[in-house]
Design a protein around this motif. Structure first.
Motif, PDB file in Angstrom:
ATOM      1  N   ASP A  55      -4.920   1.432  -6.176  1.00  0.00           N
ATOM      2  CA  ASP A  55      -3.766   2.331  -6.311  1.00  0.00           C
ATOM      3  C   ASP A  55      -3.082   2.575  -4.967  1.00  0.00           C
ATOM      4  OD1 ASP A  55      -4.161   2.507  -9.015  1.00  0.00           O
ATOM      5  OD2 ASP A  55      -5.327   4.368  -8.901  1.00  0.00           O
ATOM      6  N   LYS A  56      -3.891   2.695  -3.906  1.00  0.00           N
ATOM      7  CA  LYS A  56      -3.306   2.949  -2.581  1.00  0.00           C
ATOM      8  C   LYS A  56      -2.511   1.734  -2.102  1.00  0.00           C
ATOM      9  CE  LYS A  56      -6.973   6.177  -1.236  1.00  0.00           C
ATOM     10  NZ  LYS A  56      -8.102   6.440  -0.311  1.00  0.00           N
ATOM     11  N   VAL A  57      -3.082   0.566  -2.303  1.00  0.00           N
ATOM     12  CA  VAL A  57      -2.371  -0.651  -1.913  1.00  0.00           C
ATOM     13  C   VAL A  57      -1.097  -0.796  -2.733  1.00  0.00           C
ATOM     14  CG1 VAL A  57      -2.471  -3.173  -1.928  1.00  0.00           C
ATOM     15  CG2 VAL A  57      -4.428  -1.867  -1.108  1.00  0.00           C
ATOM     16  N   TYR A  58      -1.175  -0.535  -4.015  1.00  0.00           N
ATOM     17  CA  TYR A  58      -0.022  -0.652  -4.907  1.00  0.00           C
ATOM     18  C   TYR A  58       1.120   0.239  -4.410  1.00  0.00           C
ATOM     19  CZ  TYR A  58       2.281  -1.472  -9.449  1.00  0.00           C
ATOM     20  OH  TYR A  58       3.147  -1.865 -10.441  1.00  0.00           O
ATOM     21  N   ALA A  59       0.769   1.465  -4.009  1.00  0.00           N
ATOM     22  CA  ALA A  59       1.784   2.421  -3.546  1.00  0.00           C
ATOM     23  C   ALA A  59       2.438   1.948  -2.255  1.00  0.00           C
ATOM     24  CB  ALA A  59       1.150   3.793  -3.355  1.00  0.00           C
ATOM     25  N   ILE A  60       1.636   1.456  -1.318  1.00  0.00           N
ATOM     26  CA  ILE A  60       2.205   0.974  -0.050  1.00  0.00           C
ATOM     27  C   ILE A  60       3.066  -0.263  -0.306  1.00  0.00           C
ATOM     28  CG2 ILE A  60       1.630  -0.092   2.157  1.00  0.00           C
ATOM     29  CD1 ILE A  60      -0.819   1.767   2.212  1.00  0.00           C
ATOM     30  N   ALA A  61       2.583  -1.158  -1.165  1.00  0.00           N
ATOM     31  CA  ALA A  61       3.351  -2.360  -1.472  1.00  0.00           C
ATOM     32  C   ALA A  61       4.686  -2.008  -2.118  1.00  0.00           C
ATOM     33  CB  ALA A  61       2.541  -3.272  -2.391  1.00  0.00           C
ATOM     34  N   LYS A  62       4.683  -0.987  -2.959  1.00  0.00           N
ATOM     35  CA  LYS A  62       5.902  -0.590  -3.664  1.00  0.00           C
ATOM     36  C   LYS A  62       6.895   0.094  -2.733  1.00  0.00           C
ATOM     37  CE  LYS A  62       7.413   1.759  -7.891  1.00  0.00           C
ATOM     38  NZ  LYS A  62       6.975   2.503  -9.101  1.00  0.00           N
ATOM     39  N   ALA A  63       6.403   0.639  -1.599  1.00  0.00           N
ATOM     40  CA  ALA A  63       7.278   1.370  -0.672  1.00  0.00           C
ATOM     41  C   ALA A  63       8.267   0.454   0.037  1.00  0.00           C
ATOM     42  CB  ALA A  63       6.426   2.114   0.348  1.00  0.00           C
ATOM     43  N   GLY A  64       7.973  -0.840   0.102  1.00  0.00           N
ATOM     44  CA  GLY A  64       8.915  -1.780   0.705  1.00  0.00           C
ATOM     45  C   GLY A  64       9.076  -1.614   2.199  1.00  0.00           C
ATOM     46  N   SER A  65       7.992  -1.691   2.950  1.00  0.00           N
ATOM     47  CA  SER A  65       8.027  -1.474   4.402  1.00  0.00           C
ATOM     48  C   SER A  65       8.105  -2.805   5.154  1.00  0.00           C
ATOM     49  CB  SER A  65       6.780  -0.703   4.834  1.00  0.00           C
ATOM     50  OG  SER A  65       5.612  -1.343   4.349  1.00  0.00           O
ATOM     51  N   ALA A  66       8.276  -2.705   6.476  1.00  0.00           N
ATOM     52  CA  ALA A  66       8.346  -3.891   7.325  1.00  0.00           C
ATOM     53  C   ALA A  66       6.944  -4.432   7.579  1.00  0.00           C
ATOM     54  CB  ALA A  66       9.021  -3.552   8.648  1.00  0.00           C
ATOM     55  N   LYS A  67       6.881  -5.646   8.115  1.00  0.00           N
ATOM     56  CA  LYS A  67       5.623  -6.374   8.256  1.00  0.00           C
ATOM     57  C   LYS A  67       4.567  -5.597   9.025  1.00  0.00           C
ATOM     58  CE  LYS A  67       3.699 -10.569  10.376  1.00  0.00           C
ATOM     59  NZ  LYS A  67       4.016 -11.817  11.105  1.00  0.00           N
ATOM     60  N   HIS A  68       4.863  -5.164  10.242  1.00  0.00           N
ATOM     61  CA  HIS A  68       3.846  -4.523  11.080  1.00  0.00           C
ATOM     62  C   HIS A  68       3.474  -3.156  10.534  1.00  0.00           C
ATOM     63  CE1 HIS A  68       3.817  -7.694  14.056  1.00  0.00           C
ATOM     64  NE2 HIS A  68       5.133  -7.644  14.145  1.00  0.00           N
ATOM     65  N   GLU A  69       4.439  -2.403  10.040  1.00  0.00           N
ATOM     66  CA  GLU A  69       4.152  -1.100   9.436  1.00  0.00           C
ATOM     67  C   GLU A  69       3.263  -1.270   8.208  1.00  0.00           C
ATOM     68  OE1 GLU A  69       6.623   2.431   7.079  1.00  0.00           O
ATOM     69  OE2 GLU A  69       7.708   0.914   8.254  1.00  0.00           O
ATOM     70  N   ARG A  70       3.578  -2.253   7.380  1.00  0.00           N
ATOM     71  CA  ARG A  70       2.805  -2.504   6.164  1.00  0.00           C
ATOM     72  C   ARG A  70       1.389  -2.969   6.509  1.00  0.00           C
ATOM     73  NH1 ARG A  70       6.188  -5.791   4.292  1.00  0.00           N
ATOM     74  NH2 ARG A  70       5.215  -7.766   4.860  1.00  0.00           N
ATOM     75  N   SER A  71       1.266  -3.870   7.492  1.00  0.00           N
ATOM     76  CA  SER A  71      -0.051  -4.369   7.886  1.00  0.00           C
ATOM     77  C   SER A  71      -0.929  -3.246   8.412  1.00  0.00           C
ATOM     78  CB  SER A  71       0.105  -5.460   8.957  1.00  0.00           C
ATOM     79  OG  SER A  71       0.821  -6.572   8.450  1.00  0.00           O
ATOM     80  N   ALA A  72      -0.320  -2.346   9.196  1.00  0.00           N
ATOM     81  CA  ALA A  72      -1.087  -1.216   9.733  1.00  0.00           C
ATOM     82  C   ALA A  72      -1.558  -0.298   8.608  1.00  0.00           C
ATOM     83  CB  ALA A  72      -0.234  -0.446  10.731  1.00  0.00           C
ATOM     84  N   ALA A  73      -0.714  -0.092   7.597  1.00  0.00           N
ATOM     85  CA  ALA A  73      -1.095   0.778   6.475  1.00  0.00           C
ATOM     86  C   ALA A  73      -2.222   0.158   5.662  1.00  0.00           C
ATOM     87  CB  ALA A  73       0.124   1.025   5.586  1.00  0.00           C
ATOM     88  N   PHE A  74      -2.157  -1.151   5.425  1.00  0.00           N
ATOM     89  CA  PHE A  74      -3.238  -1.826   4.699  1.00  0.00           C
ATOM     90  C   PHE A  74      -4.541  -1.780   5.499  1.00  0.00           C
ATOM     91  CE2 PHE A  74      -0.069  -4.763   2.316  1.00  0.00           C
ATOM     92  CZ  PHE A  74       0.085  -3.802   1.324  1.00  0.00           C
ATOM     93  N   GLU A  75      -4.436  -1.966   6.809  1.00  0.00           N
ATOM     94  CA  GLU A  75      -5.629  -1.925   7.649  1.00  0.00           C
ATOM     95  C   GLU A  75      -6.255  -0.538   7.615  1.00  0.00           C
ATOM     96  OE1 GLU A  75      -8.535  -3.549  10.063  1.00  0.00           O
ATOM     97  OE2 GLU A  75      -6.888  -4.565   9.018  1.00  0.00           O
ATOM     98  N   ALA A  76      -5.409   0.488   7.559  1.00  0.00           N
ATOM     99  CA  ALA A  76      -5.927   1.859   7.502  1.00  0.00           C
ATOM    100  C   ALA A  76      -6.704   2.099   6.208  1.00  0.00           C
ATOM    101  CB  ALA A  76      -4.771   2.846   7.623  1.00  0.00           C
TER     102      ALA A  76
END
Length: 750
Positions: free
Chosen positions: A254-275
């Motif tokens: 669910d957390k990944v789904y939410a971040i993926a749906k937010a439509g962020s840039a590459k480095h911001e998205r990668s940092a969120a997934f890593e978190a």
């Protein structure tokens, strides 16, 4: 004792055959075959260690080498031994690797080597088309865990008819050159170039090749059964824990789904997934992480992949917020670098390529020296992918196989649009400055604009796009993704790159990861790719609508001139003296080639500005100058002699002729200087070759009016024995001397 040999024959349907043989060579390898067609023979051996490597991937090495002895030749250069692989060999390695690798189990990590060697060459057989067959056949004879036999085939189309594994000569007349890799059930890899064909035509070519591949796979099965199918080896599989996998999936999905749906840039998205991953790891003790920490990361990535795929299939959204058919923002610029012959910058989202063009003579052609092919490329493209383009720091150890493969794809996309009559050797270099998505397709787009900026008269501009596919075999749902991100490249079921003009496809590269992909989905995906290509093409032509009419001021202009074969030596001069001095004086580069058909000399003149080129052309005109009998020419006195003046044709500097003193004026001339002097310019009439002197004759007096009362001297009487011209002729002529000798010779004999 001669070993027992096992053999299978594949009929290509047109009188040609491919045989697969085992049992005679390389028996200590875990599997070995000799594949032969005509006089072409490939030896393939496979070996895989029985101990698993301490890595989380398959350390597979596919090596393809062509031995110069196979074609009765020596390796070029000073060091007479095969050394590093050529680009052509690397490209064949990549073609085979891409089909083999997915068929090994994901948890099989033993060091594995596939070695393919060209042992005997046949001019009418292209060996790379049989490399995949050889590799798979050898594996079928081994005990490797491998899903099913595969093969590869080249398909061409000549006069509307498809041909399997055409010869190199046939390819010259073909509008398709594609390599297809497949199993009996599924197409897995496509790569090639085409002459602006449609999506439907491409699908038909793939179908045709697949039918031939099915026969090749069946032959491998028969050979393995005759040889004795080995039991698949046992190996230590990766640890699995279904409960742990479910736990991590529930925590991450669910957390990944939410971040993926937010439509962020590459480095911001990668940092969120890593978190998210670190947050999950924090729920385990140090002892647990030490015990199964690698499994936590693996199961997290599985959950991440599932969430992102479901977002796209369920809502039609992607990681950066785009719809499935939406292209990232594009901006372009040409003439960015002031000193190059042509340059262009192409930026699409977070992918950027800077392309340069350099123009040269045939001397700069890329020489190809392989046992299976000798030739040259007058258009070639090099692709560089430095680590900073992805925000990484890693060592650079020469040109990678990936760089060779991506550069070759872009080169094939563009080369068909460079006209045959283009006088230049053209080198395109792509520097990838940012990468999140297909940098090879960015290279095609930047290369197109750089070529037009350089004044290369492209037939049509070319654009390229990278596409992806996400499918759900159970529900039948699928989504084709236009202009994929780097992350989408890894999580999809197919990634394919397509290039073309507004009128059709020029090149493609596909890796299909899902089994049994229908041709209907494939054609739909290709059509969506066409829409994306046309959108990108519009951006390119908005930046530069057509090739510049002229090369840049600082770029060299190329002029070619044909000269008769007999004048080549005069232009080169003894020891190259004339051409070397001419290049130095005119600041040009001059290359002379011989047309193999007409045997004419083809002179290439490369220079910046017209002054030097014009001087070289004038020199050539001078060499080729042939005055016409009866015509009047302007000449200049360049040397004074007692018996006349040496004059040079003003229209052909360097062409000299003697103006005899008797032809200076109607009046008797005692001294040449009484009539003309050094540097004088005047007209003369050309009379051709004087039959008496056998030298060219010109006359100044012939175009002057006769003086009043002029009386011509009577012609000499050649029959007058007392005359000067007949002096001694009757008594001492050559014929008479021969007659006089005869009595003396007879007398000697007596």
């Amino acid at each position: 004792m001669i070993p027992k040999v096992f053999k299978e024959v594949i009929d290509l349907g047109d009188g040609r055959e491919i045989s697969i043989e085992t049992g005679k060579l390389a028996k200590q390898a875990h599997g070995s075959v000799v594949v032969q067609s005509g006089k072409c023979m490939l030896l393939c051996t496979v070996v895989s260690n029985y101990k698993q490597s301490d890595v989380d991937f398959l350390p597979l090495t596919v090596d393809y080498r062509e031995k110069f002895a196979a074609s009765g030749r020596y390796p070029g250069g000073f060091f007479k031994r095969e050394a590093r692989p050529s680009d052509g060999e690397v490209l064949t390695m990549r073609l085979v690797d891409r089909v083999l690798r997915p068929l090994f189990p994901k948890d099989y990590h033993a060091e594995t080597q596939v070695m393919i060697q060209l042992m005997s060459h046949d001019e009418d057989v292209m060996p790379d088309a049989m490399a995949g067959l050889a590799a798979s056949a050898a594996i079928q004879l081994s005990d490797f865990p491998f899903e099913c036999p595969i093969s590869e085939a080249r398909v061409g189309r000549i006069n509307g008819e498809f041909v399997i594994n055409p010869t190199r000569a046939q390819l010259a007349d073909s509008d398709i050159d594609m390599m297809i890799g497949a199993s009996a059930d599924s197409v897995m890899m496509v790569e090639g170039e085409m002459d602006e064909i449609s999506e439907e035509e491409m699908a038909e070519a793939i179908k045709f090749a697949h039918e031939a591949i099915k026969e090749q796979c069946a032959a491998q099965v028969r050979l393995a059964e005759a040889f004795g199918k080995k039991e698949v080896r046992e190996y230590a599989p990766e640890r699995t824990d279904e409960d742990l996998a479910k736990k991590i999936h529930d925590m991450a999905y669910d957390k990944v789904y939410a971040i993926a749906k937010a439509g962020s840039a590459k480095h911001e998205r990668s940092a969120a997934f890593e978190a998210i991953k670190e947050e999950i790891k924090a729920t385990f003790s140090e002892e647990e992480l030490e015990d199964f920490g690698g499994m936590v990361s693996k199961y997290y990535y599985q959950a991440e992949k599932a969430a992102i795929r479901d977002l796209t299939l369920n809502e039609g959204l992607r990681l950066d917020g785009r719809k499935t058919d939406e292209i990232r923002p594009i901006w372009c610029e040409v003439d960015y670098l002031p000193s190059t012959h042509g340059s262009a910058l192409f930026t699409r989202g977070e992918t950027q390529a800077l392309a340069t063009v350099t123009l040269g003579t045939s001397r700069e052609a890329n020489q190809i020296d392989m046992p299976s092919f000798e030739g040259e490329e007058r258009f070639y493209l090099h692709y560089n992918f430095p680590p900073f383009s992805t925000g990484e720091a890693r060592p650079i150890r020469g040109t990678s196989r990936r760089e060779i493969g991506h550069g070759n794809l872009a080169q094939r996309a563009l080369k068909g649009m460079v006209p045959d009559e283009s006088p230049y050797t053209v080198r395109v270099v792509s520097e990838v400055l940012e990468s999140n998505g297909s940098s090879s397709m960015a290279t095609v787009c930047a290369g197109t604009m750089a070529l037009m900026d350089a004044g290369v008269q492209l037939i049509k501009p070319v654009s390229g796009i990278a596409m992806g596919l996400i499918s759900d075999g159970d529900s039948g749902k699928y989504a084709v993704l236009s202009d994929i991100l780097g992350d989408e490249d890894h999580l999809g079921d197919m990634d394919f790159k397509v290039t073309g003009t507004a009128d059709g496809i020029t090149a493609c590269q596909m890796d299909i990861k899902v089994k049994g992909l229908s041709y209907e989905i494939l054609v739909n995906a290709l059509k969506q790719a066409r829409d994306g290509r046309l959108h990108i093409l519009e951006k390119l032509t908005d930046t530069i609508a057509k090739p510049n009419a002229e090369v840049k001021e600082h770029a060299p202009t190329m002029v070619t001139r044909r000269i008769p074969n007999e004048f080549i030596g005069a232009l080169i001069g003894p020891g190259g003296k004339v051409i070397q001095e001419l290049q130095k004086e005119t600041d040009t580069t001059i290359v002379i080639n011989e047309d193999p058909v007409t045997e004419e000399g083809i002179v290439e003149i490369l220079g910046v500005g017209s002054k030097g080129i014009d001087a070289v052309l004038a020199k050539i005109d001078s060499l080729l100058f042939k005055p016409e009998v009866g015509s009047v020419y302007e000449v200049k006195v360049i040397k004074m002699l007692d018996f006349g003046a040496v004059v040079e044709y003003m229209d052909a500097p360097g062409n000299e002729v003697l103006l005899h003193v008797s032809e200076l004026a109607w009046e008797r001339t005692e001294n040449v200087s009484d009539v003309v002097n050094m540097g004088d310019v005047f007209d003369v009439k050309y009379f051709g070759v004087d039959p008496r002197t056998r030298k060219e004759k010109v006359s100044r007096k012939a175009i002057l009016p006769k003086p009043e009362g002029y009386v011509a001297r009577p012609p000499r009487d050649n029959n007058n024995r007392g005359g000067r011209d007949n002096r001694g002729r009757d008594n001492r002529g050559r014929d008479n001397r021969r007659d006089d000798r005869k009595p003396r010779e007879d007398k000697k004999e007596d």
